[in-house]
Design a protein around this motif. Structure first.
Motif, mmCIF file in Angstrom:
data_model
loop_
_atom_site.group_PDB
_atom_site.id
_atom_site.type_symbol
_atom_site.label_atom_id
_atom_site.label_comp_id
_atom_site.label_asym_id
_atom_site.label_seq_id
_atom_site.Cartn_x
_atom_site.Cartn_y
_atom_site.Cartn_z
ATOM 1 N N LEU A 45 0.857 -1.178 0.000
ATOM 2 C CA LEU A 45 0.000 0.000 0.000
ATOM 3 C C LEU A 45 0.897 1.233 0.000
ATOM 4 C CD1 LEU A 45 -2.948 0.843 0.028
ATOM 5 C CD2 LEU A 45 -2.786 1.032 2.504
ATOM 6 N N THR A 46 0.870 1.967 -1.087
ATOM 7 C CA THR A 46 1.688 3.163 -1.250
ATOM 8 C C THR A 46 0.778 4.349 -1.535
ATOM 9 O OG1 THR A 46 1.895 2.883 -3.638
ATOM 10 C CG2 THR A 46 3.567 1.783 -2.261
ATOM 11 N N VAL A 47 1.356 5.522 -1.566
ATOM 12 C CA VAL A 47 0.601 6.719 -1.933
ATOM 13 C C VAL A 47 -0.021 6.506 -3.314
ATOM 14 C CG1 VAL A 47 0.812 9.160 -2.537
ATOM 15 C CG2 VAL A 47 1.969 8.266 -0.498
ATOM 16 N N GLU A 48 0.745 5.964 -4.229
ATOM 17 C CA GLU A 48 0.256 5.766 -5.592
ATOM 18 C C GLU A 48 -0.895 4.766 -5.648
ATOM 19 O OE1 GLU A 48 3.564 5.859 -4.754
ATOM 20 O OE2 GLU A 48 3.794 7.877 -5.574
ATOM 21 N N THR A 49 -0.812 3.675 -4.885
ATOM 22 C CA THR A 49 -1.897 2.697 -4.926
ATOM 23 C C THR A 49 -3.165 3.248 -4.276
ATOM 24 O OG1 THR A 49 -1.105 1.533 -2.945
ATOM 25 C CG2 THR A 49 -0.408 0.666 -5.082
ATOM 26 N N VAL A 50 -3.019 4.054 -3.238
ATOM 27 C CA VAL A 50 -4.195 4.683 -2.628
ATOM 28 C C VAL A 50 -4.861 5.601 -3.640
ATOM 29 C CG1 VAL A 50 -5.002 6.315 -0.870
ATOM 30 C CG2 VAL A 50 -3.395 4.504 -0.249
ATOM 31 N N VAL A 51 -4.091 6.488 -4.257
ATOM 32 C CA VAL A 51 -4.640 7.429 -5.235
ATOM 33 C C VAL A 51 -5.285 6.680 -6.395
ATOM 34 C CG1 VAL A 51 -4.043 9.231 -6.907
ATOM 35 C CG2 VAL A 51 -3.134 9.333 -4.575
ATOM 36 N N SER A 52 -4.625 5.662 -6.897
ATOM 37 C CA SER A 52 -5.159 4.878 -8.005
ATOM 38 C C SER A 52 -6.501 4.248 -7.651
ATOM 39 C CB SER A 52 -4.155 3.791 -8.398
ATOM 40 O OG SER A 52 -4.702 2.956 -9.390
ATOM 41 N N ASN A 53 -6.605 3.680 -6.468
ATOM 42 C CA ASN A 53 -7.867 3.066 -6.060
ATOM 43 C C ASN A 53 -8.958 4.105 -5.844
ATOM 44 O OD1 ASN A 53 -7.753 0.013 -5.708
ATOM 45 N ND2 ASN A 53 -5.807 0.686 -4.841
ATOM 46 N N LEU A 54 -8.620 5.263 -5.334
ATOM 47 C CA LEU A 54 -9.618 6.317 -5.143
ATOM 48 C C LEU A 54 -10.088 6.874 -6.482
ATOM 49 C CD1 LEU A 54 -8.274 8.261 -2.033
ATOM 50 C CD2 LEU A 54 -9.826 6.303 -2.131
ATOM 51 N N GLU A 55 -9.218 6.862 -7.481
ATOM 52 C CA GLU A 55 -9.606 7.323 -8.821
ATOM 53 C C GLU A 55 -10.670 6.428 -9.447
ATOM 54 O OE1 GLU A 55 -5.792 7.452 -10.745
ATOM 55 O OE2 GLU A 55 -5.549 9.587 -10.318
ATOM 56 N N ASP A 56 -10.760 5.184 -9.000
ATOM 57 C CA ASP A 56 -11.740 4.246 -9.544
ATOM 58 C C ASP A 56 -13.162 4.508 -9.049
ATOM 59 O OD1 ASP A 56 -9.791 2.911 -10.978
ATOM 60 O OD2 ASP A 56 -9.507 1.356 -9.474
ATOM 61 N N ALA A 57 -13.302 5.288 -7.996
ATOM 62 C CA ALA A 57 -14.629 5.587 -7.447
ATOM 63 C C ALA A 57 -15.390 6.489 -8.418
ATOM 64 C CB ALA A 57 -14.482 6.280 -6.090
ATOM 65 N N PRO A 58 -16.712 6.522 -8.302
ATOM 66 C CA PRO A 58 -17.498 7.420 -9.160
ATOM 67 C C PRO A 58 -16.999 8.862 -9.092
ATOM 68 C CG PRO A 58 -18.949 5.909 -7.996
ATOM 69 C CD PRO A 58 -17.564 5.719 -7.425
ATOM 70 N N ALA A 59 -16.968 9.504 -10.239
ATOM 71 C CA ALA A 59 -16.384 10.844 -10.369
ATOM 72 C C ALA A 59 -17.059 11.889 -9.480
ATOM 73 C CB ALA A 59 -16.424 11.293 -11.826
ATOM 74 N N GLU A 60 -18.346 11.721 -9.220
ATOM 75 C CA GLU A 60 -19.057 12.730 -8.432
ATOM 76 C C GLU A 60 -18.805 12.601 -6.928
ATOM 77 O OE1 GLU A 60 -21.950 9.300 -8.972
ATOM 78 O OE2 GLU A 60 -20.548 10.340 -10.252
ATOM 79 N N TYR A 61 -18.097 11.571 -6.509
ATOM 80 C CA TYR A 61 -17.820 11.366 -5.089
ATOM 81 C C TYR A 61 -16.735 12.307 -4.593
ATOM 82 C CZ TYR A 61 -20.469 6.974 -4.694
ATOM 83 O OH TYR A 61 -21.447 6.024 -4.638
ATOM 84 N N GLY A 62 -16.914 12.777 -3.368
ATOM 85 C CA GLY A 62 -15.888 13.548 -2.696
ATOM 86 C C GLY A 62 -14.826 12.614 -2.124
#
Length: 91
Positions: A45-62
């Protein structure tokens, strides 16, 4: 995981309040320290993997919604991830 670097990336990628960025980064650090991602999914679990997984969420999500969406996915697939959720009122 470098928590301060994660906070900076979260701000750059997803905005959100400072309180939300700190809460998500704190939970990400706890998740990293638990070692569950490495053990169950086979990657660090790295900064990059966290960001990558959060990018997969629906675009309208905060930010908090994105984090909880990812944690919810982990909960459904592997179980016992609920403790890493962020309270929605933090946003």
């Amino acid at each position: 995981m470098d928590r301060e670097r994660l906070v900076e990336r979260l701000e750059a990628e997803f905005c959100g309040s400072e309180q939300a960025r700190r809460a998500v980064s704190r939970q990400a650090r706890d998740l990293s320290d638990a070692g569950r991602i490495e053990e169950e999914l086979g990657y660090e679990l790295t900064v990059e993997t966290v960001v990558s997984n959060l990018e997969d969420a629906p675009a309208e999500y905060g930010l908090v919604e994105r984090w909880n969406w990812w944690i919810g996915s982990l909960e459904l697939s592997h179980g016992n991830y609920q403790r890493f959720r962020v309270r929605p009122d933090v946003a």
